[in-house]
Design a protein around this motif. Structure first.
Motif, mmCIF file in Angstrom:
data_model
loop_
_atom_site.group_PDB
_atom_site.id
_atom_site.type_symbol
_atom_site.label_atom_id
_atom_site.label_comp_id
_atom_site.label_asym_id
_atom_site.label_seq_id
_atom_site.Cartn_x
_atom_site.Cartn_y
_atom_site.Cartn_z
ATOM 1 N N THR A 1 -2.201 4.758 10.259
ATOM 2 C CA THR A 1 -0.994 4.207 9.644
ATOM 3 C C THR A 1 0.103 4.026 10.685
ATOM 4 O O THR A 1 0.818 3.021 10.693
ATOM 5 C CB THR A 1 -0.507 5.125 8.517
ATOM 6 O OG1 THR A 1 -1.562 5.303 7.560
ATOM 7 C CG2 THR A 1 0.703 4.545 7.818
ATOM 8 N N LEU B 1 1.838 10.005 -0.364
ATOM 9 C CA LEU B 1 2.486 9.157 0.637
ATOM 10 C C LEU B 1 2.682 9.891 1.958
ATOM 11 O O LEU B 1 2.595 9.287 3.031
ATOM 12 C CB LEU B 1 3.835 8.685 0.086
ATOM 13 C CG LEU B 1 4.653 7.756 0.986
ATOM 14 C CD1 LEU B 1 3.884 6.485 1.294
ATOM 15 C CD2 LEU B 1 5.993 7.423 0.350
ATOM 16 N N THR C 1 0.882 3.847 -3.178
ATOM 17 C CA THR C 1 0.507 5.244 -2.942
ATOM 18 C C THR C 1 1.615 6.179 -3.380
ATOM 19 O O THR C 1 1.352 7.222 -4.003
ATOM 20 C CB THR C 1 0.187 5.459 -1.456
ATOM 21 O OG1 THR C 1 -0.839 4.554 -1.047
ATOM 22 C CG2 THR C 1 -0.276 6.883 -1.202
ATOM 23 N N GLY D 1 -4.318 13.247 -0.721
ATOM 24 C CA GLY D 1 -3.659 11.971 -0.941
ATOM 25 C C GLY D 1 -2.154 12.095 -0.793
ATOM 26 O O GLY D 1 -1.628 13.005 -0.143
ATOM 27 N N GLY E 1 1.148 14.280 -3.024
ATOM 28 C CA GLY E 1 -0.217 14.074 -3.465
ATOM 29 C C GLY E 1 -0.672 15.131 -4.455
ATOM 30 O O GLY E 1 0.125 15.890 -5.013
ATOM 31 N N ASP F 1 -1.027 9.758 8.862
ATOM 32 C CA ASP F 1 -2.319 9.340 9.385
ATOM 33 C C ASP F 1 -2.122 8.526 10.669
ATOM 34 O O ASP F 1 -1.213 7.704 10.775
ATOM 35 C CB ASP F 1 -3.052 8.497 8.343
ATOM 36 C CG ASP F 1 -4.448 8.124 8.806
ATOM 37 O OD1 ASP F 1 -5.299 9.008 8.887
ATOM 38 O OD2 ASP F 1 -4.663 6.929 9.104
ATOM 39 N N GLU G 1 0.366 8.391 -6.465
ATOM 40 C CA GLU G 1 -0.023 9.718 -6.000
ATOM 41 C C GLU G 1 1.160 10.611 -5.664
ATOM 42 O O GLU G 1 0.969 11.800 -5.415
ATOM 43 C CB GLU G 1 -0.931 9.590 -4.768
ATOM 44 C CG GLU G 1 -2.179 8.765 -5.024
ATOM 45 C CD GLU G 1 -3.043 8.629 -3.783
ATOM 46 O OE1 GLU G 1 -2.714 9.299 -2.769
ATOM 47 O OE2 GLU G 1 -4.038 7.874 -3.822
ATOM 48 N N ASN H 1 0.760 12.230 3.432
ATOM 49 C CA ASN H 1 -0.477 12.236 4.217
ATOM 50 C C ASN H 1 -0.791 10.845 4.762
ATOM 51 O O ASN H 1 -1.322 10.700 5.873
ATOM 52 C CB ASN H 1 -1.639 12.726 3.361
ATOM 53 C CG ASN H 1 -1.524 14.208 3.034
ATOM 54 O OD1 ASN H 1 -0.941 14.980 3.795
ATOM 55 N ND2 ASN H 1 -2.054 14.608 1.893
ATOM 56 N N LEU H 2 -0.455 9.815 3.973
ATOM 57 C CA LEU H 2 -0.693 8.455 4.450
ATOM 58 C C LEU H 2 0.197 8.120 5.637
ATOM 59 O O LEU H 2 -0.247 7.494 6.614
ATOM 60 C CB LEU H 2 -0.461 7.465 3.310
ATOM 61 C CG LEU H 2 -0.670 5.980 3.649
ATOM 62 C CD1 LEU H 2 -2.110 5.741 4.076
ATOM 63 C CD2 LEU H 2 -0.328 5.097 2.459
ATOM 64 N N LEU H 3 1.454 8.531 5.588
ATOM 65 C CA LEU H 3 2.371 8.255 6.699
ATOM 66 C C LEU H 3 2.015 9.044 7.944
ATOM 67 O O LEU H 3 2.294 8.597 9.063
ATOM 68 C CB LEU H 3 3.809 8.563 6.273
ATOM 69 C CG LEU H 3 4.408 7.662 5.192
ATOM 70 C CD1 LEU H 3 5.795 8.155 4.803
ATOM 71 C CD2 LEU H 3 4.483 6.215 5.668
ATOM 72 N N LEU I 1 0.824 -1.207 0.000
ATOM 73 C CA LEU I 1 0.000 0.000 0.000
ATOM 74 C C LEU I 1 0.857 1.255 0.000
ATOM 75 O O LEU I 1 0.575 2.219 -0.734
ATOM 76 C CB LEU I 1 -0.924 -0.013 1.225
ATOM 77 C CG LEU I 1 -1.761 1.251 1.469
ATOM 78 C CD1 LEU I 1 -2.726 1.480 0.308
ATOM 79 C CD2 LEU I 1 -2.513 1.153 2.782
ATOM 80 N N LEU I 2 1.920 1.260 0.794
ATOM 81 C CA LEU I 2 2.805 2.431 0.826
ATOM 82 C C LEU I 2 3.482 2.640 -0.530
ATOM 83 O O LEU I 2 3.583 3.773 -1.019
ATOM 84 C CB LEU I 2 3.852 2.247 1.918
ATOM 85 C CG LEU I 2 3.345 2.168 3.371
ATOM 86 C CD1 LEU I 2 4.510 1.967 4.324
ATOM 87 C CD2 LEU I 2 2.575 3.431 3.748
#
Length: 542
Positions: free
Chosen positions: A198, A189, A165, A187, A173, A195, A169, A191-193, A161-162
């Motif tokens: 996460t 990487l 992303t 979006g 993002g 979160d 993206e 923002n995902l990290l 997933l990482l």
């Protein structure tokens, strides 16, 4: 039982102030290795004396008295550890026991487990973890292998997933401009990290991998250090194995705590369960300011108790212990008033009453009020998402039924195809649509490739198909718009756009707009009923 054990005494102290000649014991057949007890042991970190069970009680008592006579314990001794191991032949288990005794710099005995005080540890070590003749061991091994496979799958999915992303993206993002001119990154990487889920997932998977590593290392060390019983030597590996098991259990303790925290993440799919999540989110700001005041009062009372009661009571001897005691008093499980009055009969009522009134009565009730108000607000927000009616909120049983229906719907259209069609209908500002509308908006190539029909759309459990029956009216103009909105051949089946919220990543309709549309529909239906009723009464009058 066949007992093969050995007792080990270790003391930690500075070298004796006066040299003690123990070389004379070398010629004593009963004390051939006695002088080693006065030699600093780097491995043990102190002076170690060994007592073998096979030597017999008489020889061990003689050796113990010799240690006393040669002042093995003196005024510089700060801690003594007594270690021994026993073997249970029935269960084939080793038990490692460690008793620690400590003294402070003034020679006072430390009865509590702090700063090198008294402590007793009893740990069990299984030197034969997987025996083929024991069914429970085989089941345990199968469960551990299954757990390792699941952990490997989850970790690989998380890493994938990482990577996906970051590739699709980018790191930051997509950039979107707001109405006020500010730039917002959607979006990516980064923002995902950042979160919170996460971060919790990463910590959870790390502890799982750490558990696997420690477990495999422990099993390897057990196979490399086979212990035969009875034995007449000290098996130091038992202590190492016991410490590894304790470290493994400590990691599992925090990992289970993280797993319980992740339950809030998985409860988000159900609106009624998600109310708890929204309660914590809406109350975060108030809780943050509340805990600032709460910690200030708690720390202040802890300092007061440490200053006034610390010299007499062990529970307030240090600031940290005083904080813990005050916290337990707040919960009703700490020190009682009698103990405070024993230390200081005049100041005890002042401290006890003020603490109970300010902390237990006022602050705890303020915390309860914050959570209750946030829960009511979170529930109101959730109800508004479903048209303002609490009965419209799906229950857990209905969601489970929908999931089972979706899982057993063979030949149904996929969620991805249906989601794209629904998103296009939402962009067209359609509140509801017939199944034929959904079928027509799906590209022809996709329909032919997936063999999508109206029946396959009905089988998908992510949407709710509502039966809509048209009544025959004498005045055709009353329902002409409704009939024109229904394509020929679709009959009386319509799909409400508000019922598609179970599709992943579905865009929510504005609650205020949905409420307004619902009220408009109610007014239109009431007017139509009044007109029909008035027409029938007029015909009856004529």
């Amino acid at each position: 039982d066949d007992l093969g054990d050995e007792t080990q005494f270790i003391k930690w102290a500075a070298p004796p102030t006066e040299p003690v000649d123990v070389n004379a014991t070398r010629t004593d057949p009963q004390l051939s290795t006695f002088w080693e007890s006065f030699t600093y042991n780097e491995r043990e970190g102190g002076y170690a004396a060994f007592f073998a069970l096979a030597d017999g009680a008489t020889a061990n008592v003689y050796k113990l008295n010799s240690l006393k006579n040669y002042r093995w314990l003196d005024k510089n001794t700060r801690r003594i550890e007594i270690k021994f191991a026993v073997f249970n032949g029935m269960l084939r288990m080793f038990t490692f026991v460690k008793i620690q005794l400590g003294w402070d710099q003034t020679g006072g005995f430390l009865p509590y487990n702090h700063k090198g005080g008294t402590k007793v540890e009893v740990k069990t070590v299984n030197m034969e973890p997987y025996r083929s003749d024991v069914g429970e061991d085989m089941v345990q091994m199968a469960c551990e292998i299954t757990l390792m496979i699941l952990i490997f799958y989850q970790c690989s999915s998380f890493v994938r997933l990482l990577i996906e992303t970051g590739v699709k993206e980018g790191f930051r993002g997509k950039v979107e401009m707001q109405d006020d001119g500010t730039r917002v990154y959607i979006g990516g990487l980064k923002n995902l990290l950042m979160d919170k889920w996460t971060i919790i997932d990463a910590a959870n998977y790390f502890l799982f991998v750490l558990y696997i590593f420690v477990r495999i290392t422990l099993i390897k060390n057990i196979l490399d250090n086979v212990i035969s019983v009875p034995t007449n030597q000290w098996e130091g590996f038992l202590e190492t194995a016991a410490n590894d098991i304790s470290f493994q259990l400590l990691g599992n303790f925090f990992n289970v705590l993280l797993c319980l925290t992740k339950c809030f993440k998985y409860y988000r799919f159900q609106p009624r369960l998600a109310i708890i999540n929204k309660t914590l989110e809406t109350s975060f700001s108030d809780l943050y300011h509340f805990f600032l005041m709460f910690l200030t009062f708690l720390f202040g009372f802890a300092v007061m108790a440490h200053i006034r009661f610390g010299p007499q009571l062990e529970q307030f001897a240090t600031i940290l212990e005083s904080l813990m005691t005050c916290f337990m008093m707040m919960l009703g499980a700490g020190l009682d008033f009698a103990a405070l009055a024993y230390a200081d009969g005049y100041m005890a009522p002042v401290f006890f009453i003020s603490f109970m009134f300010l902390v237990q009565i006022i602050l705890l009730n303020v915390l309860l009020a914050i959570l209750v108000d946030s829960y009511a607000l979170a529930k109101e927000m959730t109800v508004e998402m479903y048209g303002g009616e609490e009965d419209n909120m799906p229950s857990l049983a209905s969601d489970i039924g929908t999931i089972l229906k979706h899982a057993t719907a063979w030949g149904a259209v996929s969620d991805d195809v249906l989601l794209r069609a629904v998103e296009e209908l939402i962009e067209m500002e359609r509140e509801s649509a017939t199944v034929q509308d959904i079928l027509e908006i799906i590209p022809e190539t996709v329909r032919q490739k997936g063999k999508i029909t109206a029946e396959s759309i009905f089988k998908n459990g992510s949407i709710e198909v509502v039966e809509h029956e048209e009544e025959e009216e004498e005045e055709e103009g009353d329902h002409a718009p409704h009939q024109s909105a229904m394509p020929a051949g679709t009959g009386d089946r319509k799909v409400s756009m508000m019922s598609m919220t179970s599709i992943p990543n579905m865009k929510h309709v504005d609650p205020s707009e949905a409420e307004l549309l619902r009220r408009i529909d109610e007014v239109v239906m009431e007017n139509a009923q009044l007109r029909r009723r008035g027409g029938k009464e007029g015909k009856a009058g004529r």
